[in-house]
Design a protein around this motif. Structure first.
Motif, PDB file in Angstrom:
ATOM      1  N   ASP A  49       0.849  -1.188   0.000  1.00 14.90           N
ATOM      2  CA  ASP A  49       0.000   0.000   0.000  1.00 14.90           C
ATOM      3  C   ASP A  49       0.890   1.244   0.000  1.00 14.90           C
ATOM      4  O   ASP A  49       1.983   1.241   0.575  1.00 14.90           O
ATOM      5  N   VAL A  50       0.400   2.316  -0.624  1.00 15.68           N
ATOM      6  CA  VAL A  50       1.153   3.573  -0.682  1.00 15.68           C
ATOM      7  C   VAL A  50       0.317   4.668  -0.033  1.00 15.68           C
ATOM      8  O   VAL A  50      -0.839   4.893  -0.411  1.00 15.68           O
ATOM      9  N   VAL A  51       0.922   5.343   0.949  1.00 15.43           N
ATOM     10  CA  VAL A  51       0.256   6.403   1.710  1.00 15.43           C
ATOM     11  C   VAL A  51       0.960   7.724   1.430  1.00 15.43           C
ATOM     12  O   VAL A  51       2.193   7.779   1.335  1.00 15.43           O
ATOM     13  N   ALA A  52       0.193   8.803   1.309  1.00 17.69           N
ATOM     14  CA  ALA A  52       0.776  10.116   1.015  1.00 17.69           C
ATOM     15  C   ALA A  52       1.575  10.623   2.205  1.00 17.69           C
ATOM     16  O   ALA A  52       1.011  10.811   3.293  1.00 17.69           O
ATOM     17  N   PRO A  53       2.887  10.880   2.038  1.00 13.63           N
ATOM     18  CA  PRO A  53       3.678  11.434   3.152  1.00 13.63           C
ATOM     19  C   PRO A  53       3.438  12.925   3.353  1.00 13.63           C
ATOM     20  O   PRO A  53       3.655  13.462   4.444  1.00 13.63           O
ATOM     21  N   HIS A  54       3.021  13.614   2.298  1.00 13.66           N
ATOM     22  CA  HIS A  54       2.778  15.057   2.361  1.00 13.66           C
ATOM     23  C   HIS A  54       1.440  15.372   1.701  1.00 13.66           C
ATOM     24  O   HIS A  54       0.907  14.576   0.926  1.00 13.66           O
ATOM     25  N   SER A  55       0.927  16.542   2.015  1.00 12.29           N
ATOM     26  CA  SER A  55      -0.360  16.963   1.460  1.00 12.29           C
ATOM     27  C   SER A  55      -0.201  17.477   0.039  1.00 12.29           C
ATOM     28  O   SER A  55       0.869  17.923  -0.366  1.00 12.29           O
ATOM     29  N   TYR A  56      -1.304  17.428  -0.696  1.00 11.12           N
ATOM     30  CA  TYR A  56      -1.366  18.034  -2.027  1.00 11.12           C
ATOM     31  C   TYR A  56      -2.692  18.755  -2.167  1.00 11.12           C
ATOM     32  O   TYR A  56      -3.743  18.142  -1.957  1.00 11.12           O
ATOM     33  N   PRO A  57      -2.651  20.082  -2.467  1.00  9.16           N
ATOM     34  CA  PRO A  57      -1.473  20.941  -2.569  1.00  9.16           C
ATOM     35  C   PRO A  57      -0.709  21.036  -1.243  1.00  9.16           C
ATOM     36  O   PRO A  57      -1.290  20.841  -0.181  1.00  9.16           O
ATOM     37  N   ALA A  58       0.565  21.372  -1.361  1.00  9.03           N
ATOM     38  CA  ALA A  58       1.403  21.441  -0.158  1.00  9.03           C
ATOM     39  C   ALA A  58       1.176  22.720   0.625  1.00  9.03           C
ATOM     40  O   ALA A  58       1.548  22.806   1.804  1.00  9.03           O
ATOM     41  N   PHE A  59       0.576  23.748   0.007  1.00  3.62           N
ATOM     42  CA  PHE A  59       0.352  25.045   0.660  1.00  3.62           C
ATOM     43  C   PHE A  59      -0.878  25.678   0.037  1.00  3.62           C
ATOM     44  O   PHE A  59      -1.313  25.295  -1.055  1.00  3.62           O
ATOM     45  N   ASP A  60      -1.439  26.666   0.722  1.00  2.00           N
ATOM     46  CA  ASP A  60      -2.555  27.414   0.151  1.00  2.00           C
ATOM     47  C   ASP A  60      -2.065  28.137  -1.097  1.00  2.00           C
ATOM     48  O   ASP A  60      -1.006  28.791  -1.077  1.00  2.00           O
ATOM     49  N   GLN A  61      -2.816  28.048  -2.184  1.00  5.17           N
ATOM     50  CA  GLN A  61      -2.351  28.636  -3.431  1.00  5.17           C
ATOM     51  C   GLN A  61      -3.510  29.154  -4.262  1.00  5.17           C
ATOM     52  O   GLN A  61      -4.675  28.789  -4.052  1.00  5.17           O
ATOM     53  N   ALA A  62      -3.153  30.047  -5.216  1.00  6.70           N
ATOM     54  CA  ALA A  62      -4.149  30.573  -6.142  1.00  6.70           C
ATOM     55  C   ALA A  62      -4.461  29.518  -7.196  1.00  6.70           C
ATOM     56  O   ALA A  62      -3.559  28.870  -7.724  1.00  6.70           O
ATOM     57  N   ALA A  63      -5.725  29.361  -7.508  1.00  7.15           N
ATOM     58  CA  ALA A  63      -6.132  28.393  -8.532  1.00  7.15           C
ATOM     59  C   ALA A  63      -6.288  29.047  -9.895  1.00  7.15           C
ATOM     60  O   ALA A  63      -6.347  28.340 -10.903  1.00  7.15           O
ATOM     61  N   VAL A  64      -6.348  30.403  -9.941  1.00 10.76           N
ATOM     62  CA  VAL A  64      -6.500  31.123 -11.208  1.00 10.76           C
ATOM     63  C   VAL A  64      -5.604  32.352 -11.182  1.00 10.76           C
ATOM     64  O   VAL A  64      -5.149  32.800 -10.127  1.00 10.76           O
ATOM     65  N   ASP A  65      -5.335  32.887 -12.359  1.00 12.70           N
ATOM     66  CA  ASP A  65      -4.653  34.181 -12.443  1.00 12.70           C
ATOM     67  C   ASP A  65      -5.628  35.270 -11.997  1.00 12.70           C
ATOM     68  O   ASP A  65      -6.803  35.277 -12.404  1.00 12.70           O
ATOM     69  N   GLY A  66      -5.133  36.214 -11.176  1.00 13.47           N
ATOM     70  CA  GLY A  66      -6.024  37.280 -10.728  1.00 13.47           C
ATOM     71  C   GLY A  66      -5.429  38.083  -9.591  1.00 13.47           C
ATOM     72  O   GLY A  66      -4.218  38.328  -9.541  1.00 13.47           O
ATOM     73  N   TYR A  67      -6.304  38.449  -8.651  1.00 11.24           N
ATOM     74  CA  TYR A  67      -5.907  39.279  -7.521  1.00 11.24           C
ATOM     75  C   TYR A  67      -6.364  38.605  -6.235  1.00 11.24           C
ATOM     76  O   TYR A  67      -7.561  38.336  -6.055  1.00 11.24           O
ATOM     77  N   ALA A  68      -5.402  38.307  -5.351  1.00 10.56           N
ATOM     78  CA  ALA A  68      -5.722  37.696  -4.057  1.00 10.56           C
ATOM     79  C   ALA A  68      -6.146  38.792  -3.092  1.00 10.56           C
ATOM     80  O   ALA A  68      -5.426  39.791  -2.917  1.00 10.56           O
ATOM     81  N   ALA A  69      -7.299  38.607  -2.492  1.00  8.63           N
ATOM     82  CA  ALA A  69      -7.864  39.669  -1.662  1.00  8.63           C
ATOM     83  C   ALA A  69      -8.592  39.084  -0.459  1.00  8.63           C
ATOM     84  O   ALA A  69      -8.721  37.855  -0.315  1.00  8.63           O
ATOM     85  N   ARG A  70      -9.058  39.997   0.397  1.00  9.37           N
ATOM     86  CA  ARG A  70      -9.944  39.627   1.508  1.00  9.37           C
ATOM     87  C   ARG A  70     -11.382  39.802   1.014  1.00  9.37           C
ATOM     88  O   ARG A  70     -11.746  40.851   0.500  1.00  9.37           O
ATOM     89  N   TRP A  71     -12.206  38.783   1.196  1.00 15.85           N
ATOM     90  CA  TRP A  71     -13.573  38.854   0.685  1.00 15.85           C
ATOM     91  C   TRP A  71     -14.340  39.997   1.332  1.00 15.85           C
ATOM     92  O   TRP A  71     -15.176  40.645   0.687  1.00 15.85           O
ATOM     93  N   ASP A  72     -14.042  40.269   2.602  1.00 17.86           N
ATOM     94  CA  ASP A  72     -14.751  41.364   3.288  1.00 17.86           C
ATOM     95  C   ASP A  72     -14.502  42.705   2.613  1.00 17.86           C
ATOM     96  O   ASP A  72     -15.350  43.608   2.682  1.00 17.86           O
ATOM     97  N   ASP A  73     -13.337  42.852   1.950  1.00 16.13           N
ATOM     98  CA  ASP A  73     -13.058  44.117   1.247  1.00 16.13           C
ATOM     99  C   ASP A  73     -13.839  44.230  -0.052  1.00 16.13           C
ATOM    100  O   ASP A  73     -13.954  45.325  -0.620  1.00 16.13           O
TER     101      ASP A  73
END
Length: 437
Positions: A49-73
């Motif tokens: 059996d093969v178990v994932a040693p690390h998460s995927y994605p490994a970090f929070d990331q943008a899924a599209v090209d654009g502008y990362a913002a706070r939704w409240d703004d």
């Protein structure tokens, strides 16, 4: 007694195919596992059996090209009496203006934090700034560089891929017995796996026997038969995933055959011979490999199996390493059917693959056919899916024309020992051949 009755009586003395297969496959074991580099592991079967040693994605990331913002703004951007706004929206549509405080690409690695009223220009795959919970696609903005006007508000979380969202660490990626496909290679690599433990691809050696055989590239003359079998069986073994080696033609010389087989045990996990399995005067493979020596039975046992075409099959081991040997008939159609019935499951078992047999379906027969009583017939056929669901099957030439039928087939009809006539409209079992069409 009629000829038909004679044939059925003779068939009743044969070994049922299921019993024969069970007795052979119980003697085989999967090959010892190997730890292989990920690229080399493709095409093999996992031994663990093969178990994932690390998460995927490994970090929070943008899924599209654009502008990362706070939704409240962004809350309320683009809302007017008519709903969402855009460049061509109705007069009075609301926009939100945010300061662009930096650009983040996929290679950005320093952590950054968003402050109220600000955003980052981000590329798909870029690490997400701390506190960002939405990515606004570029087409919903004026694409500003120092400041950006946003005409439409996405839902909170839009354009964001969270760490471990697809595959958290500890996820069971694949069980032992799973075929390592290109997609599975990508999954392993993405979660940080560089090598896996697999069963190696079996090394299969194919030997054609007979004084009458001549190599391909010429027509047969009286007393000569072109060796089609070793080429076809090498291709069939490779199709299963084996490392297939064609030795070529071996004459009906007892010492020559024994010496050849002994030599091949050094590089083989399975040896397949074709020809000489019957009881006629020229069937030397059976005579040589089944001969008793020193009061002991020969290394290979030949059995008359209730199989059509080709009833005579052999199985045993040779050499000090006791390498398994499968002996198939010499008639090309019968040899290929024998491969499907016996050699293919043996190769899958050695490779650790599950299941060892081809998948099957039940299909409606389009044409009435006859089958020899007392024998399990494997007949070439063409299978098609019906629009309303289910399958239909059109029989192709079988019996003495099995070879030409197989060339066109994408399935093998299986007609049981008690079937002498299968009527059009009846339902039959069909093994699916994985032909690329």
């Amino acid at each position: 007694m009629t000829a038909t009755a004679d044939a059925e009586a003779a068939a009743n003395e044969l070994t049922p195919l299921a019993d024969y297969l069970g007795s052979v496959l119980r003697r085989l074991r999967a090959l010892p596992p190997l730890d292989l580099d990920l690229t080399q592991a493709h095409g093999n079967v996992l031994a663990e059996d093969v178990v994932a040693p690390h998460s995927y994605p490994a970090f929070d990331q943008a899924a599209v090209d654009g502008y990362a913002a706070r939704w409240d703004d962004l809350s309320g951007a683009g809302r007017a009496a008519g709903g969402y706004a855009d460049r061509s929206g109705p007069p009075g549509s609301r926009t939100v203006r945010l300061n662009v405080v930096g650009d983040l690409g996929a290679a950005s690695w320093r952590p950054v934090r968003l402050t109220p009223g600000a955003c980052f220009s981000v590329a798909a795959g870029a690490p997400l700034p701390i506190a960002a919970d939405v990515v606004v696609p570029v087409e919903w903005t004026d694409q500003g560089m120092a400041a950006v006007e946003i005409f439409r508000t996405p839902k909170r979380g839009y354009g964001v891929r969270r760490a471990g969202e697809e595959l958290p660490a500890g996820t069971l990626l694949a069980r032992a017995g799973t075929y390592v496909s290109p997609a599975l290679v990508a999954v392993f690599a993405a979660t940080g796996i560089g090598h896996v433990v697999v069963r190696p691809s079996p090394r299969v050696v194919i030997v054609a026997t007979g004084d009458e055989l001549v190599d391909v590239g010429r027509g047969s003359q009286p007393g000569q038969v072109v060796d089609a079998n070793s080429h076809a069986l090498t291709a069939a073994a490779a199709e299963v995933g084996a490392l297939a080696y064609r030795v070529g033609i071996c004459d009906d010389d007892p010492e020559g055959l024994r010496g050849l087989l002994e030599d091949q045990t050094l590089r083989a996990d399975l040896i397949i011979t074709t020809g000489g399995t019957g009881t006629g005067p020229g069937d030397m493979v059976r005579r040589i490999l089944s001969r008793r020596e020193g009061g002991r039975a020969g290394p290979v046992t030949f059995t008359e199996v209730a199989l059509y075409p080709g009833t005579a099959l052999g199985f045993g081991t040779v050499g000090a390493e006791e390498v398994p040997v499968v002996c198939l008939p010499g008639e090309p159609g019968a040899a290929l059917i024998g491969f499907e019935v016996l050699a293919r499951p043996a190769i899958n078992l050695l490779a650790g693959a599950e299941p060892v047999f081809r998948p099957s379906v039940r299909a409606h027969l389009l044409e009435t056919i006859t089958s020899p009583g007392g024998l399990r017939e494997f007949r070439p056929a063409h299978v098609a899916e019906r629009r309303g669901g289910g399958y239909t099957v059109q029989p192709l030439p079988g019996g003495k024309f099995t070879l030409s039928g197989l060339a066109e087939a994408n399935g093998l009809m299986v007609l049981g020992e008690r079937v002498t006539t299968a009527a059009a409209g009846s339902t039959v079992d069909v093994l699916l051949l994985d032909r690329r069409r």
